[in-house]
Design a protein around this motif. Sequence first.
Motif, short mmCIF file in Angstrom:
data_model
loop_
_atom_site.label_atom_id
_atom_site.label_comp_id
_atom_site.label_asym_id
_atom_site.label_seq_id
_atom_site.Cartn_x
_atom_site.Cartn_y
_atom_site.Cartn_z
N ALA A 299 -6.73 -7.94 -8.35
CA ALA A 299 -6.75 -9.36 -8.68
C ALA A 299 -7.77 -10.08 -7.79
CB ALA A 299 -5.36 -9.95 -8.47
N GLU A 300 -8.49 -11.02 -8.38
CA GLU A 300 -9.50 -11.77 -7.64
C GLU A 300 -8.83 -12.76 -6.70
OE1 GLU A 300 -13.28 -14.78 -8.53
OE2 GLU A 300 -12.31 -13.65 -10.15
N MET A 301 -9.35 -12.85 -5.48
CA MET A 301 -8.77 -13.75 -4.48
C MET A 301 -9.06 -15.19 -4.86
SD MET A 301 -7.12 -13.36 -1.61
CE MET A 301 -6.59 -14.37 -0.21
N PRO A 302 -8.05 -16.07 -4.88
CA PRO A 302 -8.31 -17.48 -5.19
C PRO A 302 -9.11 -18.13 -4.08
CG PRO A 302 -6.05 -17.18 -4.45
CD PRO A 302 -6.62 -15.80 -4.62
N SER A 303 -9.74 -19.25 -4.38
CA SER A 303 -10.50 -19.97 -3.37
C SER A 303 -9.54 -20.58 -2.34
CB SER A 303 -11.31 -21.08 -4.02
OG SER A 303 -10.45 -22.09 -4.52
N GLY B 159 0.82 -1.20 0.00
CA GLY B 159 0.00 0.00 0.00
C GLY B 159 0.85 1.25 0.00
N ALA B 160 1.95 1.21 0.78
CA ALA B 160 2.83 2.38 0.83
C ALA B 160 3.48 2.62 -0.52
CB ALA B 160 3.91 2.17 1.89
N GLN B 161 3.85 1.53 -1.22
CA GLN B 161 4.47 1.69 -2.52
C GLN B 161 3.50 2.29 -3.52
OE1 GLN B 161 6.18 -2.04 -3.73
NE2 GLN B 161 7.36 -2.24 -1.86
N GLU B 162 2.23 1.82 -3.47
CA GLU B 162 1.23 2.35 -4.39
C GLU B 162 1.00 3.83 -4.12
OE1 GLU B 162 -2.22 0.00 -3.99
OE2 GLU B 162 -1.32 -1.80 -4.82
N GLU C 275 -10.54 -4.95 2.38
CA GLU C 275 -10.30 -3.63 2.96
C GLU C 275 -9.52 -2.75 1.99
OE1 GLU C 275 -8.13 -1.59 6.86
OE2 GLU C 275 -8.44 -3.76 6.75
N ALA C 276 -8.50 -3.34 1.35
CA ALA C 276 -7.71 -2.59 0.38
C ALA C 276 -8.57 -2.17 -0.81
CB ALA C 276 -6.52 -3.42 -0.09
N GLY C 277 -9.46 -3.08 -1.24
CA GLY C 277 -10.33 -2.77 -2.37
C GLY C 277 -11.31 -1.66 -2.04
N GLY C 278 -11.83 -1.69 -0.79
CA GLY C 278 -12.77 -0.64 -0.39
C GLY C 278 -12.10 0.72 -0.31
N ALA C 279 -10.84 0.73 0.12
CA ALA C 279 -10.11 2.00 0.22
C ALA C 279 -9.82 2.58 -1.14
CB ALA C 279 -8.81 1.80 1.00
N GLU C 280 -9.65 1.71 -2.13
CA GLU C 280 -9.34 2.18 -3.47
C GLU C 280 -10.56 2.72 -4.21
OE1 GLU C 280 -7.55 -1.13 -5.38
OE2 GLU C 280 -5.71 -1.07 -4.19
#
Length: 267
Positions: free
Chosen positions: A225-229, A33-36, A212-217
Amino acid sequence: MSMKMMTTGFALAGVLALAACSDAPAAENEDAGAQEQGAEAGAASPEEGAEGEQPELPEADTSDIPEVVAEVNEEEISGEDFTVLYESQFQQMAMQSQMTGEEPDQDQLKDQTLESMIGNELLLQDAQEEGYEASQEEIDALIADAAETAGMGSSEEFIEAYEEQGMDGEQLTQDAENQVLINQVLAQLEVPEPSEEELREVYDEAVAAQEEAGGAEGAEGEDAAEMPSFEEAREDLESQAVDQARNEAALDHVEDLRSDAEIQTHL
């Protein structure tokens, strides 16, 4: 014992690295997140100037490093070896600071570096006391792995590059032998197999972190990327859990060795 090996890819047993690995999942997410954020803010940062130049990296302060930084059971750890490792660790932190904007804490890093070196010395002494031996084949294999990690075509090329930096090729071989011995100690530590419940917990934490990261974005999160099962990720989860347990066992073993050791520090 020379700790130049810590800068050549042999630091598999470094306590500093192990301690960092114990928090790896959270740290990786935070670093990413910091890098982004750093990349997004970088182009517009006023500190970089109109040309988009990166600010200068801070310099490692080694002016206060004594000739001997510690004695571990009467075995000295030299200030020269400490400086080699410390400058390597500091360079990594300084590069991260460009993205996070947080200045490296040199006093804290020096303490962590010294603890890493003491831990490695304790593990090496333990290996020697237990009578472990390193074969030439094992030494050569470790150097070959380090060469591959460094992106070099052969061990010979790796050794040449090492010597071009003003270091001793024979010492490199000695460092590799020491690391083989340390690895043998760590390989004997008992590590429990992760339970189904533990794997599920690790997976759920990863899913929650991604959400959480997706909601912040916001809208940009749709491109994540979609989370694998769970079943798809199971092999990686098991590997991560075993590595975590191995790290914790190594840290516990170092603490046991430390409790019976005579250690004096001079930083």
